[in-house]
Design a protein around this motif. Structure first.
Motif, PDB file in Angstrom:
ATOM      1  N   ILE A   1       0.883  -1.166   0.000  1.00  0.00           N
ATOM      2  CA  ILE A   1       0.000   0.000   0.000  1.00  0.00           C
ATOM      3  C   ILE A   1       0.918   1.212   0.000  1.00  0.00           C
ATOM      4  O   ILE A   1       1.443   1.605   1.032  1.00  0.00           O
ATOM      5  CB  ILE A   1      -0.916   0.030   1.235  1.00  0.00           C
ATOM      6  CG1 ILE A   1      -1.666  -1.297   1.384  1.00  0.00           C
ATOM      7  CG2 ILE A   1      -1.900   1.185   1.146  1.00  0.00           C
ATOM      8  CD1 ILE A   1      -2.541  -1.362   2.616  1.00  0.00           C
ATOM      9  N   CYS A   2       1.125   1.768  -1.165  1.00  0.00           N
ATOM     10  CA  CYS A   2       2.105   2.841  -1.309  1.00  0.00           C
ATOM     11  C   CYS A   2       1.430   4.134  -1.754  1.00  0.00           C
ATOM     12  O   CYS A   2       0.601   4.118  -2.662  1.00  0.00           O
ATOM     13  CB  CYS A   2       3.176   2.454  -2.334  1.00  0.00           C
ATOM     14  SG  CYS A   2       4.008   0.900  -1.948  1.00  0.00           S
ATOM     15  N   VAL A   3       1.794   5.240  -1.127  1.00  0.00           N
ATOM     16  CA  VAL A   3       1.229   6.540  -1.470  1.00  0.00           C
ATOM     17  C   VAL A   3       1.586   6.880  -2.911  1.00  0.00           C
ATOM     18  O   VAL A   3       2.737   6.770  -3.334  1.00  0.00           O
ATOM     19  CB  VAL A   3       1.760   7.639  -0.526  1.00  0.00           C
ATOM     20  CG1 VAL A   3       1.208   8.999  -0.942  1.00  0.00           C
ATOM     21  CG2 VAL A   3       1.383   7.335   0.913  1.00  0.00           C
ATOM     22  N   GLY A   4       0.578   7.271  -3.681  1.00  0.00           N
ATOM     23  CA  GLY A   4       0.809   7.680  -5.062  1.00  0.00           C
ATOM     24  C   GLY A   4       0.924   6.529  -6.034  1.00  0.00           C
ATOM     25  O   GLY A   4       1.191   6.725  -7.215  1.00  0.00           O
ATOM     26  N   LYS A   5       0.714   5.289  -5.558  1.00  0.00           N
ATOM     27  CA  LYS A   5       0.802   4.120  -6.431  1.00  0.00           C
ATOM     28  C   LYS A   5      -0.434   3.253  -6.264  1.00  0.00           C
ATOM     29  O   LYS A   5      -1.091   3.268  -5.236  1.00  0.00           O
ATOM     30  CB  LYS A   5       2.034   3.263  -6.090  1.00  0.00           C
ATOM     31  CG  LYS A   5       3.357   3.857  -6.484  1.00  0.00           C
ATOM     32  CD  LYS A   5       4.451   2.831  -6.208  1.00  0.00           C
ATOM     33  CE  LYS A   5       5.815   3.359  -6.641  1.00  0.00           C
ATOM     34  NZ  LYS A   5       6.878   2.337  -6.394  1.00  0.00           N
ATOM     35  N   GLU A   6      -0.734   2.480  -7.303  1.00  0.00           N
ATOM     36  CA  GLU A   6      -1.746   1.460  -7.154  1.00  0.00           C
ATOM     37  C   GLU A   6      -1.181   0.378  -6.235  1.00  0.00           C
ATOM     38  O   GLU A   6       0.017   0.157  -6.186  1.00  0.00           O
ATOM     39  CB  GLU A   6      -2.097   0.839  -8.515  1.00  0.00           C
ATOM     40  CG  GLU A   6      -2.811   1.799  -9.459  1.00  0.00           C
ATOM     41  CD  GLU A   6      -3.243   1.096 -10.734  1.00  0.00           C
ATOM     42  OE1 GLU A   6      -2.727  -0.001 -11.006  1.00  0.00           O
ATOM     43  OE2 GLU A   6      -4.095   1.652 -11.436  1.00  0.00           O
TER      44      GLU A   6
END
Length: 208
Positions: free
Chosen positions: A164-169
């Motif tokens: 779960i990464c900010v700015g990524k799917e």
């Protein structure tokens, strides 16, 4: 031997005389992946079985210094009792991000008719489900379809780690495929399963 089990739980499938790690896949774009807060999801119909499995996996992660939470403490009964849409899963993903989670460890049981078909499946890397929501939507009938396991004569389990990464799917970081056969001893088999998966992730610089 064909097993005719209606509403079979993940615990029973894990209760086996043989639990063997068959294959792993790691995202080649990720060298190291550290996770600090992980949601443990065991896709199981039976709530008590789900609680036991998720508890054992969460405890194993905590023993390694990783903060882990069971999905049964996050998803309410209504959420897993019927089919969900992609939009609803995206809302869940955003809620997890807002709460500080950085990974989802997702385990489910899948079945194939024969070993050859399964080998072909794990070798089709390009067709792997790279997002948690896609993987969940593809297999969510495990929760509510009592006939899901009826036609399976060979059982396999998959544990997938999603970032779960900010700015990524939300993308697939790691996946392990495990053979599960001859249900007999629940406690021993769950312990073996958890040990196999956590050991393999550690060796491949995933989470630990």
């Amino acid at each position: 031997m064909k097993l005719k089990l209606i509403g079979i739980s993940l615990l029973l499938l894990m209760g086996c005389s043989s639990t063997r790690l068959v294959s792993t896949w790691k995202n080649p774009d990720i060298v190291l992946f550290d996770a600090y807060q992980v949601l443990v999801v065991g896709m199981v119909q039976d709530d008590s079985a789900r609680m036991e499995f998720e508890s054992r996996f969460a405890d194993a992660l905590k023993d390694q210094g990783v903060d882990a939470m069971r999905s049964i403490d996050l998803f309410d009964v209504e959420f897993t009792s019927s089919q969900r849409s992609e939009q609803e899963l995206e809302e869940v993903e955003q809620q997890l991000l807002d709460k500080g989670f950085d990974a989802i460890l997702f385990t489910k049981v899948v079945g194939t008719e024969n070993r050859r078909t399964f080998r072909e499946h794990i070798n089709e890397v390009d067709k792997m489900l790279m997002r948690f929501s896609t993987d969940y939507l593809e297999h969510q009938e495990i929760y509510y379809d009592p006939e899901y396991y009826d036609t399976f004569n060979i059982y396999h389990a998959e544990t997938s780690l999603y970032c779960i990464c900010v700015g990524k799917e939300i993308e697939l970081v790691w996946r392990g495929e495990v053979d599960v056969t001859e249900p007999t001893n629940v406690d021993k088999a769950i312990g073996s399963y958890v040990k196999l998966v956590t050991k393999s992730m550690g060796e491949e610089d995933v989470i630990f």
